[in-house]
Design an enzyme around this catalytic site. Structure first.
Site, PDB file in Angstrom:
ATOM      1  N   LYS A 146     -35.779  54.915   0.361  1.00 30.27           N
ATOM      2  CA  LYS A 146     -35.752  54.435  -1.022  1.00 30.27           C
ATOM      3  C   LYS A 146     -34.727  53.323  -1.153  1.00 30.27           C
ATOM      4  CE  LYS A 146     -36.463  55.250  -5.610  1.00 30.27           C
ATOM      5  NZ  LYS A 146     -36.853  53.821  -5.692  1.00 30.27           N
TER       6      LYS A 146
ATOM      7  N   LYS B  79     -25.757  56.279  -0.100  1.00 33.69           N
ATOM      8  CA  LYS B  79     -25.810  56.607  -1.535  1.00 33.69           C
ATOM      9  C   LYS B  79     -26.629  57.868  -1.760  1.00 33.69           C
ATOM     10  CE  LYS B  79     -25.813  51.939  -3.201  1.00 33.69           C
ATOM     11  NZ  LYS B  79     -26.251  50.872  -4.067  1.00 33.69           N
TER      12      LYS B  79
ATOM     13  N   LYS C 235     -34.487  49.178   2.118  1.00 32.25           N
ATOM     14  CA  LYS C 235     -34.180  48.001   1.299  1.00 32.25           C
ATOM     15  C   LYS C 235     -35.118  46.874   1.683  1.00 32.25           C
ATOM     16  CE  LYS C 235     -31.103  46.667  -1.859  1.00 32.25           C
ATOM     17  NZ  LYS C 235     -30.259  47.463  -2.762  1.00 32.25           N
TER      18      LYS C 235
ATOM     19  N   THR D   6     -27.496  52.004 -13.454  1.00 29.13           N
ATOM     20  CA  THR D   6     -26.456  51.591 -12.506  1.00 29.13           C
ATOM     21  C   THR D   6     -25.136  51.433 -13.255  1.00 29.13           C
ATOM     22  OG1 THR D   6     -28.150  50.472 -11.216  1.00 29.13           O
ATOM     23  CG2 THR D   6     -25.868  49.879 -10.740  1.00 29.13           C
TER      24      THR D   6
ATOM     25  N   ASN E 277     -28.247  42.824 -14.458  1.00 28.64           N
ATOM     26  CA  ASN E 277     -28.556  44.194 -14.852  1.00 28.64           C
ATOM     27  C   ASN E 277     -27.296  45.069 -14.823  1.00 28.64           C
ATOM     28  OD1 ASN E 277     -29.193  47.086 -13.628  1.00 28.64           O
ATOM     29  ND2 ASN E 277     -30.845  46.543 -15.015  1.00 28.64           N
TER      30      ASN E 277
ATOM     31  N   SER F  45     -33.670  56.381 -10.524  1.00 29.36           N
ATOM     32  CA  SER F  45     -34.938  56.069  -9.850  1.00 29.36           C
ATOM     33  C   SER F  45     -35.572  57.350  -9.319  1.00 29.36           C
ATOM     34  CB  SER F  45     -34.703  55.110  -8.681  1.00 29.36           C
ATOM     35  OG  SER F  45     -34.711  53.781  -9.128  1.00 29.36           O
TER      36      SER F  45
END
Ligand SMILES: NC(=O)C1=CN([C@@H]2O[C@H](COP(=O)(O)OP(=O)(O)OC[C@H]3O[C@@H](n4cnc5c(N)ncnc54)[C@H](O)[C@@H]3O)[C@@H](O)[C@H]2O)C=CC1
Ligand SMILES: O=C(O)CCC(=O)C(=O)O
Length: 440
Positions: free
Chosen positions: A96, A120, A132, A216, A247, A374
């Protein structure tokens, strides 16, 4: 062989020889984010007593796909873009992580970003490994339709290795919910099913989650609050500097402003704004464009370099990598640095800041709110039942506080800095999962 016997050459010659074979690594090599993250993973595994083969497995992604994406431009010409998708480790579950559209995207950067995603996910205990993606492009110079064709072309190019149970993308620098929507639509066409669980960060009407857009920044805000308690810093009136107004940075500025802090500096890719009495955050939010640009509207700007060195209580790098280095770490005047961006502080700078008594909350913890929500989005897509904003926020709050506490405690008890502590916490789950699967 024990971890402490790992050869320097296994780290790509981290101490002496650069990746390009030079005896004297140049600045770019010194700030090579892949090599830095490998260094810390190595240290974390050593501290945890794992053998050499664990490092061998985790030092690079298991899979790295490079694709060429031909895109018909509005003027009729065809431009061929380069894209990447890295899947670091899928022992725990599907991989992810976001997709970045940026002119400076490199293969090494995408690899490092995928490793950070694994860490993470381990830290906030999600059933994922890290992935990624990135495309070398400048979306600021592309039209809406060109961006759509590029987004769809990328999904067609990587469709064999991604999917709701394989690898689930999301937004990152210069990508947003519209791009996620095109990508979801393209994947659904290929899959011949409506597949909202293929990607997260979608618009609400396409199965997005409440709270994902601000997640985030919300996670960073929670980390700031917890770090401020440890340092005895009062948030009311605290001076905050935020690098990046996209963001992560813009929501963060808003949340800190709403918490009573004074936002004295913000920046974007073109410059920075400073007002010791506090900036008008609501006005700036109103005027920023979809790429997080706002400083072009003003004449009296300062540089990003000057911004980072402003006198403040809390500094939040929320833009790109390698912003705090050994060159400016001595000049940082904040009491707390909380990394909303991935990789904004080099290892040398981490050491300098730690020695100076500055509390640094690392990226792999501080920015994990995004992937956490997410995950909530993916769970909601899989079950077809959607949660309220309060439910999402409540769950995120619990995850972030627990993760912060566990890393702060690890740092204290093992007498290591927060970054190494975070890597120790983050690496353990994928190492154990890889062991149980019989990979190592
Ligand atoms: N969007 C998300 O959910 C997450 C983002 N992050 C990280 O946060 C950071 C920012 O990401 P987003 O806010 O999503 O991106 P964004 O594309 O929304 O905004 C990026 C901001 O950084 C600025 N910027 C770009 N290049 C710069 C430079 N050279 N110097 C100074 N400022 C520059 C842009 O002008 C813009 O204000 C990245 O490191 C990203 O990987 C981390 C976790 C999740
Ligand atoms: O939301 C996600 O799945 C990933 C977010 C991301 O790319 C990151 O945390 O760096």
């Amino acid at each position: 062989m024990k971890a402490d016997n790992i050869r320097k050459s296994d780290l790509g010659g981290l101490s002496m020889v650069a990746a390009n074979g030079n005896e004297n690594p140049n600045i770019e090599d010194k700030h090579d984010v892949l090599r830095s993250t490998q260094t810390v993973i190595h240290k974390a595994l050593e501290k945890l007593g794992y053998p050499d083969e664990v490092f061998e497995l985790l030092k690079e992604p298991l899979r790295m796909m490079t694709v060429k994406i031909p895109v018909r431009m509005d003027d009729g010409s065809v431009k061929v873009f380069t894209g990447y998708r890295a899947q670091h480790n899928d022992a725990v579950g599907p991989t992810k992580g976001g997709i970045r559209f940026h002119p400076n995207v490199t293969e090494k950067e995408v690899k490092a970003l995928s490793i950070w995603m694994s860490l993470k996910c381990g830290i906030v205990d999600l059933p994922y490994g890290g992935g990624k993606g990135g495309i070398v492009c400048d979306p600021r110079d592309m039209s809406f339709r060109e961006l759509e064709r590029l987004s769809r072309g990328y999904v067609r190019a990587i469709s064999q290795i991604v999917g709701p149970t394989k690898d689930i993308p999301a937004p990152d620098v210069f990508t947003n919910s519209q791009i996620m929507a095109w990508m979801m639509d393209e994947y659904s066409r290929i899959d011949e099913f409506n597949s909202p669980g293929f990607i997260t960060g979608k618009p609400l009407v396409l199965g997005g989650s409440h709270g994902r857009e601000s997640a985030t920044a919300k996670g960073v805000t929670i980390c700031i609050r917890e770090a401020a308690k440890k340092k005895g810093i009062e948030l009311e009136g605290a001076r905050v500097v935020v690098q990046g107004f996209g963001n992560a940075g813009s929501y963060l500025a808003k949340f800190m402003h709403d918490a009573g802090a004074k936002i004295i500096g913000i920046s974007d890719a073109y410059g920075a704004l400073h007002n010791p009495d506090g900036l008008d955050v609501d006005y700036l939010l109103d005027r920023r464009d979809s790429f997080g640009t706002v400083t072009k509207l003003f004449n009296n700007t300062i540089t990003n370099k000057e911004l980072l060195e402003l006198d403040c209580e809390i500094l939040v790098p929320a833009a790109i990598e390698n912003q705090i280095t050994e060159e400016n770490a001595h000049n940082i005047r904040a009491g707390i640095v909380v990394e909303a961006a991935n990789g904004p502080t080099t290892l040398e700078a981490t050491e300098i800041l730690t020695k100076r008594g500055i509390l640094l909350v690392p990226d792999v913890l501080a920015s994990a709110g995004g992937v956490t929500v997410s995950y909530f989005e993916w769970v909601q897509n899989n079950q077809g039942y959607y949660w309220t904003e309060e439910e999402v926020e409540d769950k995120l709050e619990k995850v972030m506080v627990k993760s912060f506490d566990s890393i702060y405690d690890t740092a204290e008890t093992r007498r290591v800095d927060m970054r190494l502590a975070a890597y120790m916490v983050g690496v353990r789950k994928m190492a154990e999962a890889s062991r149980f699967r019989g990979w190592i």
